[in-house]
Scaffold this active site. Sequence first.
Site, PDB file in Angstrom:
ATOM      1  N   GLU A  12       6.434  10.612 -28.536  1.00 22.98           N
ATOM      2  CA  GLU A  12       5.348  11.478 -28.697  1.00 22.98           C
ATOM      3  C   GLU A  12       4.922  11.738 -30.047  1.00 22.98           C
ATOM      4  O   GLU A  12       3.862  11.901 -30.487  1.00 22.98           O
ATOM      5  CB  GLU A  12       5.987  12.995 -28.343  1.00 22.98           C
ATOM      6  CG  GLU A  12       6.326  13.048 -26.865  1.00 22.98           C
ATOM      7  CD  GLU A  12       7.407  14.161 -26.526  1.00 22.98           C
ATOM      8  OE1 GLU A  12       7.520  14.758 -25.362  1.00 22.98           O
ATOM      9  OE2 GLU A  12       7.923  14.979 -27.471  1.00 22.98           O
ATOM     10  N   ASP A 218       7.428  16.054 -15.009  1.00 25.42           N
ATOM     11  CA  ASP A 218       8.211  16.039 -13.672  1.00 25.42           C
ATOM     12  C   ASP A 218       7.974  17.395 -13.077  1.00 25.42           C
ATOM     13  O   ASP A 218       7.711  18.258 -13.707  1.00 25.42           O
ATOM     14  CB  ASP A 218       9.573  15.598 -13.943  1.00 25.42           C
ATOM     15  CG  ASP A 218      10.397  16.610 -15.109  1.00 25.42           C
ATOM     16  OD1 ASP A 218      10.764  17.509 -14.349  1.00 25.42           O
ATOM     17  OD2 ASP A 218      10.135  16.235 -16.174  1.00 25.42           O
TER      18      ASP A 218
HETATM   19  N1  SAH Z   1      15.319  10.381 -21.166  1.00 23.90           N
HETATM   20  C1  SAH Z   1      15.165  11.093 -22.302  1.00 23.90           C
HETATM   21  C2  SAH Z   1      15.950  12.180 -22.375  1.00 23.90           C
HETATM   22  C3  SAH Z   1      15.095  13.307 -21.637  1.00 23.90           C
HETATM   23  S1  SAH Z   1      15.714  14.866 -21.825  1.00 23.90           S
HETATM   24  C4  SAH Z   1      15.824  10.134 -23.178  1.00 23.90           C
HETATM   25  O1  SAH Z   1      16.437   9.030 -22.967  1.00 23.90           O
HETATM   26  O2  SAH Z   1      15.562  10.366 -24.675  1.00 23.90           O
HETATM   27  C5  SAH Z   1      14.407  15.876 -21.492  1.00 23.90           C
HETATM   28  C6  SAH Z   1      13.334  16.187 -22.755  1.00 23.90           C
HETATM   29  O3  SAH Z   1      11.873  16.456 -21.816  1.00 23.90           O
HETATM   30  C7  SAH Z   1      13.668  17.408 -23.489  1.00 23.90           C
HETATM   31  O4  SAH Z   1      13.080  17.129 -24.583  1.00 23.90           O
HETATM   32  C8  SAH Z   1      12.961  18.395 -22.515  1.00 23.90           C
HETATM   33  O5  SAH Z   1      12.353  19.374 -23.599  1.00 23.90           O
HETATM   34  C9  SAH Z   1      11.938  17.759 -21.863  1.00 23.90           C
HETATM   35  N2  SAH Z   1      12.035  17.962 -20.133  1.00 23.90           N
HETATM   36  C10 SAH Z   1      11.285  17.397 -19.499  1.00 23.90           C
HETATM   37  N3  SAH Z   1      11.541  17.600 -18.150  1.00 23.90           N
HETATM   38  C11 SAH Z   1      12.537  18.555 -18.047  1.00 23.90           C
HETATM   39  C12 SAH Z   1      13.368  19.179 -17.177  1.00 23.90           C
HETATM   40  N4  SAH Z   1      13.077  19.004 -15.874  1.00 23.90           N
HETATM   41  N5  SAH Z   1      14.317  20.045 -17.595  1.00 23.90           N
HETATM   42  C13 SAH Z   1      14.562  20.263 -18.888  1.00 23.90           C
HETATM   43  N6  SAH Z   1      13.840  19.588 -19.862  1.00 23.90           N
HETATM   44  C14 SAH Z   1      12.892  18.708 -19.333  1.00 23.90           C
END
Ligand code: SAH
Length: 276
Positions: A12, A218
């Site tokens: 981002e 998602d």
């Molecule tokens: N796969 C990523 C980790 C994602 S953690 C990596 O390897 O870096 C999730 C991130 O997206 C967090 O910053 C959170 O704010 C956001 N997010 C998106 N969908 C989410 C969900 N269903 N629950 C909680 N956070 C979510």
Amino acid sequence: MTIGILAALREEASHLLADLEPGGRRTRIALRDYTSGTIHGHDCVIVLARIGKVAAATTATALIEHFGVDRLIFTGVAGGVAPGLRIGDVVIADTLVQHDLDARPFFPRHEIPLLDTSHCAADPDLTGRLETAAQAFLDGTIWQRIGPDVRRQFDLVQPRVHRGLIASGDQFIGSATGVRALREALPDALAVEMEGAAVAQVCHEYGIPFAVMRTVSDTADDQAHRDFPAFLGQVASHYAHGILQCLFEAGIPPAGPARTDPQPPLNAPGLKARAT
Ligand code: SAH
């Protein structure tokens, strides 16, 4: 006026960093790189906040204390929890709540202890500008940035902007049970993520106007982890870049006068009585 821009994930921040003039000046504090420069004549500091409430709160505090930012914008992705939200929609926060904060029986569920509130409100002016910018992006350059293959892959039909409550907590919600529990606890929540409400609390305490923007990556159910990295790189990073470009092009006027009504001291008699 200096604007702090926080991104939760590397993908981002990457396009935004490339926009900084003249090339950006880097300062390293507590394992994070803060890059300062200007975008469309606005002084900005861009930083990768990393994931979770503590990471976000620490980063917001450093932006305020070290760089003197007087506006703060958070951009990231989130799980859509309200019915009708689709992957690729944008959610702009009106208010934010920490869904995992629970100090019962001493305080009501979700209330921030000794702050006398559970929900922190985003700055209406900055939020309105961000909403306008998000709509301009979705009506404008989105399909110049995101090609037909990616559009098909993520089934991006006609993305929309929503404004309302965002819930944050130190959990990735990725199951039908998890999303159901969240909806029961916070029926008004539009989206769930892991940082926004922490930044909101810091900004509330410092009196710094802020706004939070999230691209729905998602729907917080069993499919939530699927294609997550691809979505970040191919969709969310373009949203963050495109929307902030629209925001900066439209211009952000200087912040109003600093808050003159300090928060009640934490040892105010009413609060003390409730805490014990
Ligand atoms: N796969 C990523 C980790 C994602 S953690 C990596 O390897 O870096 C999730 C991130 O997206 C967090 O910053 C959170 O704010 C956001 N997010 C998106 N969908 C989410 C969900 N269903 N629950 C909680 N956070 C979510």
